[in-house]
Design a protein around this motif. Structure first.
Motif, PDB file in Angstrom:
ATOM      1  N   HIS A 185       0.810  -1.222   0.000  1.00 57.78           N
ATOM      2  CA  HIS A 185       0.000   0.000   0.000  1.00 57.78           C
ATOM      3  C   HIS A 185       0.840   1.266   0.000  1.00 57.78           C
ATOM      4  N   SER A 186       2.034   1.200  -0.546  1.00 62.34           N
ATOM      5  CA  SER A 186       2.928   2.357  -0.503  1.00 62.34           C
ATOM      6  C   SER A 186       2.873   3.132  -1.806  1.00 62.34           C
ATOM      7  N   SER A 187       3.525   4.287  -1.798  1.00 60.32           N
ATOM      8  CA  SER A 187       3.714   5.078  -3.009  1.00 60.32           C
ATOM      9  C   SER A 187       5.076   5.751  -2.905  1.00 60.32           C
ATOM     10  N   ALA A 188       5.498   6.380  -4.002  1.00 63.85           N
ATOM     11  CA  ALA A 188       6.762   7.117  -4.041  1.00 63.85           C
ATOM     12  C   ALA A 188       7.956   6.264  -3.618  1.00 63.85           C
ATOM     13  N   ALA A 189       7.946   5.000  -4.011  1.00 62.92           N
ATOM     14  CA  ALA A 189       9.050   4.051  -3.758  1.00 62.92           C
ATOM     15  C   ALA A 189       9.277   3.779  -2.275  1.00 62.92           C
ATOM     16  N   SER A 190       8.269   4.030  -1.441  1.00 62.68           N
ATOM     17  CA  SER A 190       8.408   3.751  -0.018  1.00 62.68           C
ATOM     18  C   SER A 190       8.495   2.246   0.216  1.00 62.68           C
ATOM     19  N   GLY A 191       9.508   1.809   0.963  1.00 65.37           N
ATOM     20  CA  GLY A 191       9.632   0.417   1.343  1.00 65.37           C
ATOM     21  C   GLY A 191       9.802  -0.526   0.176  1.00 65.37           C
ATOM     22  N   ILE A 192      10.591  -0.129  -0.820  1.00 65.19           N
ATOM     23  CA  ILE A 192      10.789  -0.976  -1.990  1.00 65.19           C
ATOM     24  C   ILE A 192      12.199  -1.562  -1.980  1.00 65.19           C
ATOM     25  N   VAL A 193      12.296  -2.847  -2.316  1.00 62.38           N
ATOM     26  CA  VAL A 193      13.574  -3.559  -2.273  1.00 62.38           C
ATOM     27  C   VAL A 193      13.755  -4.332  -3.576  1.00 62.38           C
ATOM     28  N   ALA A 194      14.900  -4.129  -4.232  1.00 64.63           N
ATOM     29  CA  ALA A 194      15.288  -4.963  -5.375  1.00 64.63           C
ATOM     30  C   ALA A 194      16.254  -6.015  -4.825  1.00 64.63           C
ATOM     31  N   TYR A 195      15.781  -7.254  -4.763  1.00 68.17           N
ATOM     32  CA  TYR A 195      16.522  -8.318  -4.074  1.00 68.17           C
ATOM     33  C   TYR A 195      16.955  -9.391  -5.067  1.00 68.17           C
ATOM     34  N   ARG A 196      18.198  -9.838  -4.923  1.00 66.47           N
ATOM     35  CA  ARG A 196      18.687 -10.938  -5.765  1.00 66.47           C
ATOM     36  C   ARG A 196      19.564 -11.858  -4.930  1.00 66.47           C
ATOM     37  N   THR A 197      19.593 -13.100  -5.351  1.00 66.17           N
ATOM     38  CA  THR A 197      20.359 -14.081  -4.592  1.00 66.17           C
ATOM     39  C   THR A 197      20.823 -15.202  -5.507  1.00 66.17           C
ATOM     40  N   ASN A 198      21.934 -15.815  -5.133  1.00 60.01           N
ATOM     41  CA  ASN A 198      22.353 -17.070  -5.762  1.00 60.01           C
ATOM     42  C   ASN A 198      22.908 -17.957  -4.650  1.00 60.01           C
ATOM     43  N   SER A 199      23.539 -19.022  -5.010  1.00 61.11           N
ATOM     44  CA  SER A 199      23.988 -19.983  -3.994  1.00 61.11           C
ATOM     45  C   SER A 199      25.092 -19.420  -3.112  1.00 61.11           C
ATOM     46  N   HIS A 200      25.740 -18.340  -3.543  1.00 59.20           N
ATOM     47  CA  HIS A 200      26.895 -17.828  -2.801  1.00 59.20           C
ATOM     48  C   HIS A 200      26.629 -16.535  -2.033  1.00 59.20           C
ATOM     49  N   ARG A 201      25.789 -15.676  -2.572  1.00 58.95           N
ATOM     50  CA  ARG A 201      25.597 -14.370  -1.928  1.00 58.95           C
ATOM     51  C   ARG A 201      24.223 -13.803  -2.263  1.00 58.95           C
ATOM     52  N   GLU A 202      23.893 -12.716  -1.576  1.00 58.70           N
ATOM     53  CA  GLU A 202      22.621 -12.054  -1.813  1.00 58.70           C
ATOM     54  C   GLU A 202      22.810 -10.551  -1.686  1.00 58.70           C
ATOM     55  N   SER A 203      21.860  -9.808  -2.238  1.00 52.98           N
ATOM     56  CA  SER A 203      21.988  -8.357  -2.291  1.00 52.98           C
ATOM     57  C   SER A 203      20.603  -7.733  -2.257  1.00 52.98           C
ATOM     58  N   ALA A 204      20.476  -6.620  -1.545  1.00 56.94           N
ATOM     59  CA  ALA A 204      19.226  -5.866  -1.508  1.00 56.94           C
ATOM     60  C   ALA A 204      19.542  -4.398  -1.773  1.00 56.94           C
ATOM     61  N   ILE A 205      19.043  -3.896  -2.890  1.00 54.57           N
ATOM     62  CA  ILE A 205      19.162  -2.480  -3.223  1.00 54.57           C
ATOM     63  C   ILE A 205      17.816  -1.857  -2.903  1.00 54.57           C
ATOM     64  N   THR A 206      17.815  -0.808  -2.094  1.00 58.85           N
ATOM     65  CA  THR A 206      16.537  -0.375  -1.523  1.00 58.85           C
ATOM     66  C   THR A 206      16.527   1.097  -1.139  1.00 58.85           C
ATOM     67  N   THR A 207      15.318   1.646  -1.060  1.00 62.11           N
ATOM     68  CA  THR A 207      15.108   2.986  -0.517  1.00 62.11           C
ATOM     69  C   THR A 207      15.013   2.955   1.001  1.00 62.11           C
ATOM     70  N   VAL A 208      15.098   1.765   1.591  1.00 64.15           N
ATOM     71  CA  VAL A 208      14.916   1.600   3.036  1.00 64.15           C
ATOM     72  C   VAL A 208      16.242   1.739   3.772  1.00 64.15           C
ATOM     73  N   GLU A 209      16.246   2.577   4.785  1.00 66.07           N
ATOM     74  CA  GLU A 209      17.384   2.649   5.712  1.00 66.07           C
ATOM     75  C   GLU A 209      17.002   1.915   6.994  1.00 66.07           C
ATOM     76  N   ARG A 210      17.817   0.945   7.370  1.00 65.72           N
ATOM     77  CA  ARG A 210      17.559   0.148   8.567  1.00 65.72           C
ATOM     78  C   ARG A 210      18.304   0.772   9.741  1.00 65.72           C
ATOM     79  N   VAL A 211      17.565   1.093  10.797  1.00 63.11           N
ATOM     80  CA  VAL A 211      18.158   1.714  11.983  1.00 63.11           C
ATOM     81  C   VAL A 211      17.847   0.841  13.194  1.00 63.11           C
ATOM     82  N   ARG A 212      18.880   0.458  13.911  1.00 66.52           N
ATOM     83  CA  ARG A 212      18.712  -0.320  15.149  1.00 66.52           C
ATOM     84  C   ARG A 212      18.846   0.622  16.337  1.00 66.52           C
ATOM     85  N   GLN A 213      17.860   0.541  17.237  1.00 70.14           N
ATOM     86  CA  GLN A 213      17.874   1.426  18.400  1.00 70.14           C
ATOM     87  C   GLN A 213      17.130   0.751  19.547  1.00 70.14           C
TER      88      GLN A 213
END
Length: 380
Positions: A185-213
């Motif tokens: 239910h988002s707009s303006a690329a909110s919470g969007i992730v381009a995710y790819r994976t293979n047997s060795h590694r994975e990658s997420a290109i995203t508009t999301v910044e993850r903050v731990r607090q």
């Protein structure tokens, strides 16, 4: 008799000014502005707009934190399955503005849908965009299903995804190593992730910044595209997003211009594909507010060719026709590298904000008002 326009909006939003200018262009009286804050609070009602030749337009409720909180509060008591985060109505009043933070997106949608249904019952006059159509356009999985049923080309859906592990499992089963994950239910690329994976590694290109607090994870929308490669971080982001409901679809390659991949925003007004913007992407996300640039329209049309472009416009028009009670919409069109095959990525209820873009010499808002004046659309 002269038409009287009513616009439901956040009064400070620039969209209101664009509508008022369009009305001025036709020597029409300014639209009556009804603030979302007042309508949500019950200080205003749409039932009072019952005079002949009155027409209502709903604008985006964007960029107003007070209204955002009120919509979240409206969704507090709406029943829903799922394990998304919830907050009670009184607690929403205590929320403080935290720029970019993604706050209760599923509950926000439940509130938005509830309010639009309430306002639909109050309607005594025609609308430029119908509340029910708006609710569907704000639901990506629902739109995808509707398009599929009507043979509108869309990216292959991976289905309902519940968490990170489930996503990995489904990608392997469906032999798909690249997906787009979008908040339902988002707009303006909110919470969007381009995710790819293979047997060795994975990658997420995203508009999301993850903050731990304080032992918790908070997600923020960022104009700076983030690239995550650590499984723990990627899993954390995907688990939080999927809990809120997502659309997961195959990540298709895009055609390129000027050394950049691109997609096209197409505004359909009164059944006709009109204004277009070529959005050149420096990343998998092409939204212009992320720092991307507009491409050259003439170069694009030359590369696509007249006949192919006519077919693409017909696809956009067919998608818009599935929402017959809305005069306009914005459609995101992906064109594959062969410049022929294409799919609809999204349909946007408020996708007509294209400052500086004209079609036959007029902007989107002026074209919409002209369509109403010509009576070419049977408004309901």
């Amino acid at each position: 008799m002269m038409l009287n326009f009513v616009v439901i909006a956040n009064p400070e939003n620039r969209r209101v000014g664009l509508l008022q200018q369009a009305l001025f262009n036709f020597d029409l009286a300014p639209a009556t502005v009804v603030a979302y804050a007042d309508l949500i609070a019950g200080k205003e009602t749409l039932e009072r707009f019952n005079a002949p030749n009155t027409i209502i337009r709903f604008e985006s409720p964007e960029k107003n934190f007070r209204v955002e909180k009120a919509i979240i509060a409206a969704g507090a008591e709406v029943p829903d399955a799922g394990n998304q985060q919830r907050i009670n109505a009184s607690a929403t009043a205590e929320l403080t503005f935290d720029k970019g933070r993604i706050l209760y997106p599923r509950q926000w949608y439940l509130g938005w849908r509830y309010l639009l249904h309430r306002w639909e019952k109050q309607l005594q006059c025609p609308t430029m965009n119908h509340p029910h159509d708006i609710t569907v356009m704000f639901d990506k999985p629902l739109c995808c299903d509707r398009f599929l049923r009507h043979n509108i080309p869309v990216p292959r859906s991976i289905g309902v995804i519940y968490n990170y592990d489930h996503l990995r499992e489904q990608m392997e089963l469906q032999k798909c190593d690249r997906v787009f994950i979008k908040l339902a239910h988002s707009s303006a690329a909110s919470g969007i992730v381009a995710y790819r994976t293979n047997s060795h590694r994975e990658s997420a290109i995203t508009t999301v910044e993850r903050v731990r607090q304080g032992g918790q994870t908070f997600l923020y929308n960022s104009r700076k595209i983030r690239h995550y490669t650590k499984r723990e971080e990627i899993a954390d982001i995907i688990n939080l997003l999927t809990a809120e409901g997502v659309q997961v679809e195959e990540w298709l390659p895009k055609a390129q211009m000027q050394g950049c991949q691109f997609d096209v925003r197409v505004v359909v007004i009164n059944g006709e594909a009109q204004h277009i913007v070529i959005r050149l992407g420096k990343s998998p996300m092409t939204n212009l507010h992320l720092g991307n640039e507009r491409g050259d329209t003439e170069e694009f049309l030359a590369k696509v060719g007249y006949e192919n472009w006519e077919v693409m416009k017909q696809t956009c028009q067919a998608a818009a026709a599935l929402f017959p009670n809305s005069l306009y919409c914005g459609i995101d069109l992906l064109i594959l590298p062969n410049f022929r095959n294409h799919v609809i990525l999204e349909i946007n209820a408020f996708g007509d904000l294209l400052p500086g873009i004209t079609w036959n010499g007029i902007d989107t808002y002026t074209s919409e008002v002209r369509a109403v004046l010509k009576g070419e659309k049977c408004l309901t």
